[in-house]
Design an enzyme around this catalytic site. Structure first.
Site, PDB file in Angstrom:
ATOM      1  N   SER A 147      -0.416 -36.395  46.840  1.00 46.80           N
ATOM      2  CA  SER A 147      -0.500 -35.938  48.225  1.00 46.80           C
ATOM      3  C   SER A 147      -1.563 -36.730  48.978  1.00 46.80           C
ATOM      4  O   SER A 147      -1.447 -37.934  49.136  1.00 46.80           O
ATOM      5  CB  SER A 147      -0.763 -34.437  48.266  1.00 46.80           C
ATOM      6  OG  SER A 147      -0.627 -33.929  49.565  1.00 46.80           O
ATOM      7  N   ASP A 293       0.480 -36.739  56.101  1.00 46.77           N
ATOM      8  CA  ASP A 293      -0.314 -37.194  54.965  1.00 46.77           C
ATOM      9  C   ASP A 293       0.566 -38.122  54.133  1.00 46.77           C
ATOM     10  O   ASP A 293       1.751 -38.320  54.439  1.00 46.77           O
ATOM     11  CB  ASP A 293      -0.876 -36.009  54.184  1.00 46.77           C
ATOM     12  CG  ASP A 293       0.186 -35.174  53.509  1.00 46.77           C
ATOM     13  OD1 ASP A 293       1.354 -35.224  53.939  1.00 46.77           O
ATOM     14  OD2 ASP A 293      -0.138 -34.450  52.546  1.00 46.77           O
ATOM     15  N   ASP A 295       2.323 -38.147  51.381  1.00 48.92           N
ATOM     16  CA  ASP A 295       3.640 -37.763  50.870  1.00 48.92           C
ATOM     17  C   ASP A 295       4.428 -36.953  51.891  1.00 48.92           C
ATOM     18  O   ASP A 295       5.504 -36.430  51.587  1.00 48.92           O
ATOM     19  CB  ASP A 295       3.531 -37.007  49.542  1.00 48.92           C
ATOM     20  CG  ASP A 295       2.913 -35.628  49.687  1.00 48.92           C
ATOM     21  OD1 ASP A 295       2.066 -35.449  50.575  1.00 48.92           O
ATOM     22  OD2 ASP A 295       3.269 -34.731  48.901  1.00 48.92           O
ATOM     23  N   ASP A 297       4.252 -34.107  53.373  1.00 46.39           N
ATOM     24  CA  ASP A 297       4.543 -32.672  53.369  1.00 46.39           C
ATOM     25  C   ASP A 297       3.647 -31.913  54.344  1.00 46.39           C
ATOM     26  O   ASP A 297       3.875 -30.738  54.607  1.00 46.39           O
ATOM     27  CB  ASP A 297       4.473 -32.078  51.960  1.00 46.39           C
ATOM     28  CG  ASP A 297       3.101 -32.143  51.322  1.00 46.39           C
ATOM     29  OD1 ASP A 297       2.192 -32.794  51.890  1.00 46.39           O
ATOM     30  OD2 ASP A 297       2.926 -31.550  50.239  1.00 46.39           O
TER      31      ASP A 297
END
Length: 570
Positions: A147, A293, A295, A297
């Site tokens: 992440s 961010d 990734d 999500d």
């Protein structure tokens, strides 16, 4: 170097299939670096409700191919032991160091265990996997991602067939299965997994396009940054399919780069992370700046605020997390722009979506603002609080909207039972375009909320430590001698969240209900060596003067923060 440490390192070398980590470990042995070796072999990277996460490197206390192969073997054993074999395991990955390799290792182990495996043919945002699990009727999903962690980290996130992240007891059962895995050479592996790409991505994008009504306004000038992550291509496609003009993208942060060269920490909440996006927004006279961010999500939003005058802080809706000794964690640069707090965007989305009076439940975490509960009540929508994390929010039955203050939003839980920075971004653009068509801004909408429900202002105090025992000491001291006042507020009620309740499973945390609607939650971070404190005050707005209420809120929050800092003793 003692024989035990050297023996552990040499045993690791004997089965490590990765030439990079073998060379790294051989170098440490040759140099006699006992400190570094001891850290790598001091324990095993713990598998919990967040899966695995840690620095990439050799040894059981790092992310590497040995650890990943064992994790995949344990997951496969868990699925077989529980009869979860009538669908594939869907595997995705981001663009961090070794992510593609770890994903391929997972696919190989899943096939070796006799289960079907479907591997994404390119790096992709995490919410695509959460969507794809249900779309493909998979029994589980794995995303190799860390992440918004620092560049040196990687991670291993696990979902089950309901499309939600794992929670107890599944995490402990998978961890036990991982611990039971024998020598690496005993783990069978196959090479005949399936791949997916365009079909799954198109299904996901088609779903997002359906979220925006055909007659909705779409006139909006947008600046965007994926922060060197994997969001750009999918966001551009999603925005286009939803009918909006293409966003201007920060060129220096547009392409995936695992080293994240332009930011010190690839988290849109961190100081400076979205400065480039704000500079681009000023150059093109944008209506809004948005960020994901790495990734994708999470979704961050910044808006023009000419009245800000360069100020930051709670009263201006700025910095998200004041960390002791380290200034402000969050982004609220001046120049007439400011980043919305996670709670502010959560309230805006809540009002926007719940005003349509959907049938179902709205939810947020216990550390998020209480405002969503009032919005839900106004529109006759049921409301629940959950423990921190989308592993809890995403599995709320009949969920219609959920969020957590750390920039995570679920705006289409029928399709994605997790936070989704791509679909959220599109809904934010719709919301902003509707406001613009009426000659208004998101700042105006925030003022509307303050007048309607009272100004709900939030802030954070976060204390980072080197010695983790200090966190437990602080929590023990608070339990032994709970505060009776914080700032100008009386502590009306203290809830020890470790005791659990009919509504919440046990978790290490303390919740203080204060006078005049204020609230404080204290909890150890689940991912970093921090003690985190979440503050909220509620200020009535007199005669529509929201600015005065914000000034009062800033003063109130500062007093609570100072008193809490003293009480922690850290």
């Amino acid at each position: 170097m003692n024989d035990e440490l050297r023996g552990a390192a040499e045993a690791w070398l004997s089965e490590d299939p990765d030439p990079d980590t073998r060379a790294e470990l051989e170098g440490l042995l040759a140099a006699g670096d006992t400190v570094e070796l001891a850290d790598r072999f001091a324990g095993t990277l713990e598998f919990g409700t967040a899966g695995l996460r840690g620095a990439v490197g050799a040894g059981p206390n790092r992310m590497n191919r040995v650890v990943v192969i064992r994790a995949a073997a344990g997951l496969a054993a868990y699925l077989k032991a529980n009869g979860l074999t009538d669908g594939p395991v869907l595997i995705g990955y981001d663009a961090r160091h070794k992510s593609d390799v770890f994903a391929q290792d997972t696919a190989a182990v899943v096939r070796g265990a006799g289960l079907d495996a479907v591997l994404l043919d390119r790096h992709t945002p995490t919410p695509v996997i959460a969507f794809g699990i249900r779309h493909l009727k998979a029994v589980a999903g794995v995303v190799v991602t860390a992440s918004h962690n620092p560049p040196q980290d990687n991670g291993y996130k696990v979902y089950l067939g309901d499309g939600s992240q794992i929670v107890p007891p599944a995490d402990a059962e998978i961890a036990a299965a991982i611990a039971a895995v024998g020598p690496l050479e005993s783990v069978p592996r196959g090479d005949d997994w399936q791949t997916t790409g365009d079909e799954l991505l198109n299904a996901y994008l088609d779903r997002i396009a359906e979220l925006v009504p055909a007659d909705a306004p779409r006139d909006l000038n947008v600046a965007y940054t994926p922060l060197h992550g994997v969001g750009r291509t999918l966001v551009e496609d999603a925005v286009a399919r939803a009918g909006f003009a293409a966003p201007a993208v920060v060129a220096t942060q547009a392409d995936p780069d695992p080293d994240f060269p332009t930011v010190s920490f690839p988290n849109p909440e961190e100081p400076g992370a979205i400065d480039a996006a704000l500079e681009l927004a000023r150059q093109i006279d944008a209506d809004i700046a948005v960020a994901n961010d790495p990734d994708a999500d999470r979704c961050a939003v910044a808006v023009p605020d000419p009245g800000l005058g360069g100020a930051t802080g709670a009263g201006a809706g700025g910095g998200a997390d004041a960390e002791t000794g380290a200034g402000v964690e969050g982004a609220a640069p001046g120049g007439g722009w400011r980043m919305l707090r996670g709670d502010e965007l959560g309230a805006l989305l809540g009002e926007f979506l719940l005003s349509q009076r959907p049938e179902g439940v709205a939810a947020c975490s216990i550390v998020s603002s209480s405002l969503l509960g009032k919005i839900s009540e106004a529109y006759g929508v049921r409301y629940v609080e959950t423990l921190t994390g989308f592993k809890w929010i995403g599995r709320v039955p009949e969920l219609v909207f959920g969020y957590e203050e750390a920039l995570g939003y679920c705006v289409d839980p029928t399709a994605v039972k997790d936070k989704d920075g791509v679909s959220t971004l599109v809904r934010v653009l719709e919301m902003a375009a509707r406001a613009k068509a009426e000659g208004r801004t998101l700042i105006d909408l925030l003022d509307d909320l303050a007048i309607k429900y009272g100004l709900h202002a939030t802030d954070q105090l976060s204390v980072r430590v080197e010695d983790l025992s200090l966190i437990q000491t602080a929590m023990s001291n608070l339990r032994a001698t709970p505060p009776t006042t914080l700032g100008t507020h009386t502590v009306v009620q203290t809830d020890d969240l470790a005791m659990g309740s009919a509504e919440l499973p046990p978790t290490d945390g303390l919740r203080y209900t204060l006078s005049e609607g204020a609230r404080v939650v204290v909890r150890p971070s689940g991912t970093e060596p921090k003690l985190k404190c979440y503050l909220e005050v509620v200020i009535p707005v007199q005669d529509g003067d929201v600015a005065a209420a914000r000034v009062a809120a800033a003063t109130d929050l500062a007093g609570i923060k100072q008193a809490l800092s003293t009480a922690l003793g850290l």
